[in-house]
Design a protein around this motif. Structure first.
Motif, short mmCIF file in Angstrom:
data_model
loop_
_atom_site.label_atom_id
_atom_site.label_comp_id
_atom_site.label_asym_id
_atom_site.label_seq_id
_atom_site.Cartn_x
_atom_site.Cartn_y
_atom_site.Cartn_z
N TRP A 62 41.85 55.67 19.68
CA TRP A 62 43.26 55.69 20.08
C TRP A 62 43.44 55.33 21.55
CZ3 TRP A 62 44.87 58.77 24.05
CH2 TRP A 62 44.03 59.82 24.42
N LEU A 63 42.45 55.70 22.39
CA LEU A 63 42.56 55.39 23.82
C LEU A 63 42.46 53.88 24.05
CD1 LEU A 63 42.79 56.32 26.72
CD2 LEU A 63 40.30 56.64 26.76
N THR A 64 41.54 53.22 23.34
CA THR A 64 41.44 51.76 23.45
C THR A 64 42.73 51.10 23.02
OG1 THR A 64 39.04 51.75 23.10
CG2 THR A 64 40.22 49.71 22.59
N LYS A 65 43.30 51.56 21.91
CA LYS A 65 44.56 50.99 21.44
C LYS A 65 45.68 51.20 22.45
CE LYS A 65 47.95 51.01 17.70
NZ LYS A 65 49.07 51.02 18.66
N LEU A 66 45.70 52.39 23.08
CA LEU A 66 46.72 52.68 24.08
C LEU A 66 46.60 51.73 25.28
CD1 LEU A 66 49.01 54.68 24.88
CD2 LEU A 66 47.24 56.02 26.06
N VAL A 67 45.37 51.48 25.72
CA VAL A 67 45.14 50.58 26.86
C VAL A 67 45.56 49.15 26.49
CG1 VAL A 67 43.37 49.52 28.31
CG2 VAL A 67 43.31 51.98 27.87
N ILE A 68 45.16 48.70 25.30
CA ILE A 68 45.51 47.34 24.88
C ILE A 68 47.02 47.19 24.74
CG2 ILE A 68 45.35 45.67 22.98
CD1 ILE A 68 42.52 46.75 22.46
N ASP A 69 47.66 48.18 24.16
CA ASP A 69 49.11 48.14 23.98
C ASP A 69 49.82 48.08 25.33
OD1 ASP A 69 51.47 48.43 22.11
OD2 ASP A 69 51.81 50.13 23.44
N GLY A 70 49.35 48.88 26.29
CA GLY A 70 49.95 48.86 27.62
C GLY A 70 49.74 47.53 28.31
N PHE A 71 48.57 46.94 28.14
CA PHE A 71 48.26 45.64 28.74
C PHE A 71 49.16 44.56 28.17
CE2 PHE A 71 45.98 41.68 29.28
CZ PHE A 71 45.34 41.81 30.50
N VAL A 72 49.32 44.54 26.85
CA VAL A 72 50.17 43.55 26.19
C VAL A 72 51.61 43.66 26.67
CG1 VAL A 72 51.17 42.86 23.96
CG2 VAL A 72 48.71 43.29 24.16
N ARG A 73 52.10 44.87 26.79
CA ARG A 73 53.48 45.07 27.22
C ARG A 73 53.67 44.68 28.69
NH1 ARG A 73 56.66 48.32 23.90
NH2 ARG A 73 55.56 49.18 22.09
N PHE A 74 52.73 45.11 29.54
CA PHE A 74 52.87 44.85 30.98
C PHE A 74 52.79 43.36 31.30
CE2 PHE A 74 51.29 44.45 35.32
CZ PHE A 74 52.19 45.25 36.01
N TYR A 75 51.83 42.67 30.68
CA TYR A 75 51.62 41.25 30.99
C TYR A 75 52.35 40.31 30.03
CZ TYR A 75 48.11 42.56 34.43
OH TYR A 75 47.48 43.09 35.54
N LYS A 76 53.08 40.88 29.05
CA LYS A 76 53.84 40.07 28.10
C LYS A 76 52.95 39.05 27.39
CE LYS A 76 58.25 40.56 30.55
NZ LYS A 76 57.76 41.57 31.52
N VAL A 77 51.86 39.53 26.83
CA VAL A 77 50.92 38.68 26.11
C VAL A 77 51.51 38.29 24.75
CG1 VAL A 77 48.60 38.54 25.10
CG2 VAL A 77 48.97 39.81 27.24
N ASP A 78 51.46 37.01 24.42
CA ASP A 78 51.97 36.51 23.15
C ASP A 78 50.90 36.66 22.08
OD1 ASP A 78 53.16 35.27 21.04
OD2 ASP A 78 53.30 33.28 21.96
N MET A 79 50.96 37.75 21.34
CA MET A 79 49.95 38.01 20.32
C MET A 79 50.17 37.18 19.05
SD MET A 79 47.73 39.96 21.58
CE MET A 79 46.80 40.31 20.08
#
Length: 301
Positions: A32-49
């Motif tokens: 869950w911690l890895t998912k939280l970090v990835i989710d925060g990164f995607v939101r902060f940097y606006k990554v187009d998944m």
């Protein structure tokens, strides 16, 4: 004032320790911690998944799996004109243009020498003297696999230890000889447009630099220059890569420097500073036609 503070931090922070820590954490399966970090990164940097082969964030067990995610097959069409070289990476042009003797332009007020960039290799320095260059900066939000601008035969790879300064535009404009000071992997190719160097430059928090033929080149960071030589195309063990194929990757972002020999490549007029790049887009025109067909592939794998 804020910019001066950021640059001062670059000189005082324990960059190697921070990089080792980040590399260790990025390889951990944290649930869950890895998912939280990835989710925060995607939101902060606006990554187009939506460009990724696996757009759902739960598909990635580690941060590094997410960071070097492959894209959909149709996400990056490759320009198949046999006279054109293409961009090796997603990012933005930091600088590009002619090499003045052995001086490469870094940013306003700063140049660095080919000799320093190429770790004192005189033969390679002479190859690219008065040639041309393109420097591409990969921001954290970008796709971090690096591809071939044209068909090439690998002849030499050199690992050069060095500093781990950030390579963002502010640092490039403030720290002299940045790309010649940082850790880097120099890859020399024979191509139909003459010799080409593709240099993967490390930076703060870049956990590793990898190539498709050698795997992880760094770490470990042993503080010594390492050199590998490779055979010609028809010999056993040759490494032949086609235009648009992946050649390496960064686990966390950095910079790619391309060097071309004199009179063999004409850089596109569109390559102004901060021009947004995508793998496979037109970068330069070669002065000679290739003598073997390009692959039928049209996208990043």
């Amino acid at each position: 004032m804020l910019d001066r503070f950021k640059i001062a931090l670059q000189h005082t922070l324990p960059k190697r320790w921070l990089t080792q820590l980040a590399g260790w954490g990025a390889e951990r399966r944290g649930g869950w911690l890895t998912k939280l970090v990835i989710d925060g990164f995607v939101r902060f940097y606006k990554v187009d998944m939506q460009e990724a082969q696996r757009p759902e964030l739960t598909a990635y067990r580690t941060f590094n799996e997410f960071f070097v995610r492959p894209l959909r097959d149709d996400a990056r069409p490759i320009d198949t004109d046999p006279l054109r070289l293409v961009m090796p990476a997603d990012g933005a042009v930091s600088q590009s243009g002619p090499i003045d003797g052995d001086q490469v332009f870094q940013a306003k007020g700063h140049h660095y020498s080919l000799e320093a960039l190429l770790a004192g290799n005189d033969q390679m320095t002479q190859i690219f003297r008065d040639g041309s260059f393109v420097t591409t900066y990969l921001a954290p939000r970008d796709y971090h696999r690096v591809h071939m601008p044209c068909n090439g035969i690998l002849r030499e790879m050199i690992y050069v230890p060095g500093d781990l300064f950030s390579v963002n535009p502010l640092t490039a404009a403030s720290i002299p000889n940045l790309f010649a000071r940082n850790e880097r992997v120099i890859c020399l190719f024979d191509t139909d447009f003459g010799p080409m160097a593709q240099i993967l430059v490390g930076a703060t928090i870049v956990g590793s630099i990898e190539t498709t033929w050698a795997g992880t080149v760094t770490p470990p960071r042993e503080g010594v220059i390492k050199r590998w030589r490779y055979p010609a195309a028809d010999d056993d063990g040759a490494v032949v890569l086609l235009k648009g194929q992946e050649m390496g990757r960064f686990k966390l972002g950095s910079t790619v420097v391309n060097l071309f020999s004199k009179d063999n490549v004409i850089l596109g007029d569109h390559l102004h500073t901060r021009f947004v790049t995508r793998v496979g887009q037109y970068m330069a025109q070669g002065s000679e036609a290739v003598d073997y067909p390009l692959p039928g592939q049209s996208a990043v794998q």
